[in-house]
Design an enzyme around this catalytic site. Sequence first.
Site, mmCIF file in Angstrom:
data_model
loop_
_atom_site.group_PDB
_atom_site.id
_atom_site.type_symbol
_atom_site.label_atom_id
_atom_site.label_comp_id
_atom_site.label_asym_id
_atom_site.label_seq_id
_atom_site.Cartn_x
_atom_site.Cartn_y
_atom_site.Cartn_z
ATOM 1 N N LYS A 1 0.836 -1.223 0.000
ATOM 2 C CA LYS A 1 0.000 0.000 0.000
ATOM 3 C C LYS A 1 0.861 1.258 0.000
ATOM 4 C CE LYS A 1 -1.957 -1.115 3.894
ATOM 5 N NZ LYS A 1 -1.297 -2.400 4.172
ATOM 6 N N ARG B 1 11.771 -5.690 3.847
ATOM 7 C CA ARG B 1 11.547 -4.239 3.749
ATOM 8 C C ARG B 1 12.595 -3.439 4.530
ATOM 9 N NH1 ARG B 1 5.845 -1.909 5.052
ATOM 10 N NH2 ARG B 1 6.081 -3.130 6.951
ATOM 11 N N ARG C 1 0.246 -9.138 13.272
ATOM 12 C CA ARG C 1 -0.343 -8.141 12.367
ATOM 13 C C ARG C 1 -1.269 -8.790 11.342
ATOM 14 N NH1 ARG C 1 4.773 -5.508 10.047
ATOM 15 N NH2 ARG C 1 3.382 -4.217 8.834
ATOM 16 N N ARG D 1 -9.057 1.095 9.604
ATOM 17 C CA ARG D 1 -8.602 -0.282 9.767
ATOM 18 C C ARG D 1 -9.607 -1.132 10.524
ATOM 19 N NH1 ARG D 1 -2.909 0.328 9.438
ATOM 20 N NH2 ARG D 1 -1.796 -1.630 9.494
HETATM 21 P P1 AP5 Z 1 4.908 -1.558 1.612
HETATM 22 O O1 AP5 Z 1 4.539 -0.665 0.475
HETATM 23 O O2 AP5 Z 1 5.696 -0.966 2.735
HETATM 24 O O3 AP5 Z 1 3.611 -2.306 2.170
HETATM 25 P P2 AP5 Z 1 2.389 -1.788 3.045
HETATM 26 O O4 AP5 Z 1 1.161 -2.468 2.539
HETATM 27 O O5 AP5 Z 1 2.382 -0.293 3.098
HETATM 28 O O6 AP5 Z 1 2.797 -2.427 4.413
HETATM 29 P P3 AP5 Z 1 2.786 -1.841 5.886
HETATM 30 O O7 AP5 Z 1 3.478 -2.874 6.717
HETATM 31 O O8 AP5 Z 1 3.319 -0.458 5.962
HETATM 32 O O9 AP5 Z 1 1.313 -1.847 6.201
HETATM 33 P P4 AP5 Z 1 0.754 -1.919 7.564
HETATM 34 O O10 AP5 Z 1 -0.655 -1.690 7.200
HETATM 35 O O11 AP5 Z 1 0.994 -3.104 8.397
HETATM 36 O O12 AP5 Z 1 1.575 -0.824 8.390
HETATM 37 P P5 AP5 Z 1 1.183 0.602 8.922
HETATM 38 O O13 AP5 Z 1 2.378 1.416 8.834
HETATM 39 O O14 AP5 Z 1 -0.085 1.078 8.322
HETATM 40 O O15 AP5 Z 1 5.677 -2.809 0.977
HETATM 41 C C1 AP5 Z 1 6.214 -3.834 1.819
HETATM 42 C C2 AP5 Z 1 7.558 -4.314 1.234
HETATM 43 O O16 AP5 Z 1 7.338 -4.940 -0.040
HETATM 44 C C3 AP5 Z 1 8.567 -3.180 0.935
HETATM 45 O O17 AP5 Z 1 9.863 -3.645 1.217
HETATM 46 C C4 AP5 Z 1 8.411 -2.890 -0.560
HETATM 47 O O18 AP5 Z 1 9.602 -2.373 -1.151
HETATM 48 C C5 AP5 Z 1 8.067 -4.280 -1.096
HETATM 49 N N1 AP5 Z 1 7.208 -4.237 -2.254
HETATM 50 C C6 AP5 Z 1 6.158 -3.384 -2.470
HETATM 51 N N2 AP5 Z 1 5.576 -3.666 -3.655
HETATM 52 C C7 AP5 Z 1 6.246 -4.737 -4.161
HETATM 53 C C8 AP5 Z 1 6.110 -5.514 -5.359
HETATM 54 N N3 AP5 Z 1 5.150 -5.251 -6.251
HETATM 55 N N4 AP5 Z 1 6.962 -6.552 -5.569
HETATM 56 C C9 AP5 Z 1 7.929 -6.831 -4.662
HETATM 57 N N5 AP5 Z 1 8.136 -6.122 -3.521
HETATM 58 C C10 AP5 Z 1 7.289 -5.099 -3.267
HETATM 59 O O19 AP5 Z 1 0.833 0.286 10.447
HETATM 60 C C11 AP5 Z 1 1.802 -0.150 11.368
HETATM 61 C C12 AP5 Z 1 1.166 -0.306 12.729
HETATM 62 O O20 AP5 Z 1 0.649 0.961 13.197
HETATM 63 C C13 AP5 Z 1 -0.025 -1.252 12.815
HETATM 64 O O21 AP5 Z 1 0.378 -2.594 12.967
HETATM 65 C C14 AP5 Z 1 -0.741 -0.706 14.058
HETATM 66 O O22 AP5 Z 1 -0.099 -1.100 15.238
HETATM 67 C C15 AP5 Z 1 -0.562 0.785 13.910
HETATM 68 N N6 AP5 Z 1 -1.651 1.419 13.164
HETATM 69 C C16 AP5 Z 1 -1.495 2.169 12.013
HETATM 70 N N7 AP5 Z 1 -2.683 2.611 11.588
HETATM 71 C C17 AP5 Z 1 -3.610 2.127 12.466
HETATM 72 C C18 AP5 Z 1 -5.013 2.223 12.523
HETATM 73 N N8 AP5 Z 1 -5.720 2.896 11.607
HETATM 74 N N9 AP5 Z 1 -5.657 1.584 13.542
HETATM 75 C C19 AP5 Z 1 -4.971 0.897 14.466
HETATM 76 N N10 AP5 Z 1 -3.634 0.764 14.455
HETATM 77 C C20 AP5 Z 1 -2.956 1.366 13.467
#
Ligand code: AP5
Length: 269
Positions: A43, A161, A205, A122
């Site tokens: 994402k 990542r 997660r 979420r």
């Molecule tokens: P990346 O683009 O970083 O993936 P992502 O879907 O953004 O993954 P996240 O881990 O950031 O999502 P998340 O929802 O768990 O984390 P968030 O920060 O929101 O890509 C991942 C990897 O793959 C990278 O290395 C990239 O280079 C690679 N890649 C991408 N595309 C590719 C492709 N096509 N082919 C190959 N490789 C590829 O949340 C973190 C934490 O914050 C949560 O766990 C929670 O504790 C808290 N939090 C955040 N928001 C909330 C909320 N709304 N409610 C409650 N808790 C929350």
Amino acid sequence: MTVPNKPSRAAWLQGPSARCETVPNGQFLPWRIVLLGAPGVGKGTQADLLNQRLLACHLSTGDVFRAAATQGEGEQTPAMKEALGYMRRGELVPDATVWDMVRERGECLHCAGGFILDGFPRTLTQAVSLKQFLDQDGLGLTAVVNYELPASEIVARLGGRRTCEKCKAVYHITERPSKVEGHCDRCDGVLFQREDDKPESIKVRLEAYDRSTAPLIEFYRKAGLLLQVSAAGTPAEIYDRTVADLEMRRLSQFAERMWAAAENRRSGL
Ligand code: AP5
């Protein structure tokens, strides 16, 4: 695909007292998009690419928590300290804390350039809060994109990542490596592995996603906003698929508006 520097997003990352360096020009129909999908599906990578094309700001709740984590302990509110504990363990932060943080940044949701929400909403509670907030000011969502990928590929993406500590650009050690190992291509910042990308947190997660976030797919399908997009392939391929679907959606929304305006004129409203 060249990726220029990302806008500072200061008002989102640091809160409403901070000012963004550049504010996008107002658009006729700003893009207001939500990205859904399991942790690690890509994402953030897509939000970053879409931002270059659509100009809408990339608003990630995870980035706000990570920005707060880099502040001194003394600067963090008790609610934020508690939130960071949840995040480290891979659990969802409680809805009330997340919503307080988003509502405080409500101006970003009114931005004339639109927005790309990543990681929020979420839970159903968060989705309802967002809807009520946007409805108050007639700010409808353009679309909700749900990225789909088998779990085994997701785990491989998360495990490799690396993130820039300064500009938050995202890399992958094999799939999207930086030109100089350990350093960001854009700002030369140091790349680090997120604490919640360790295997024990990844498991928590993915479970939290299945339990709390997956039901949102049905919520947005019923609202007629859902676009299902495969997250398989390279980032450029996924990006092309996403843009094609979004353009189609926007075209039909535009046609609906024109039709409604013509109907109103005909009936003298
Ligand atoms: P990346 O683009 O970083 O993936 P992502 O879907 O953004 O993954 P996240 O881990 O950031 O999502 P998340 O929802 O768990 O984390 P968030 O920060 O929101 O890509 C991942 C990897 O793959 C990278 O290395 C990239 O280079 C690679 N890649 C991408 N595309 C590719 C492709 N096509 N082919 C190959 N490789 C590829 O949340 C973190 C934490 O914050 C949560 O766990 C929670 O504790 C808290 N939090 C955040 N928001 C909330 C909320 N709304 N409610 C409650 N808790 C929350």
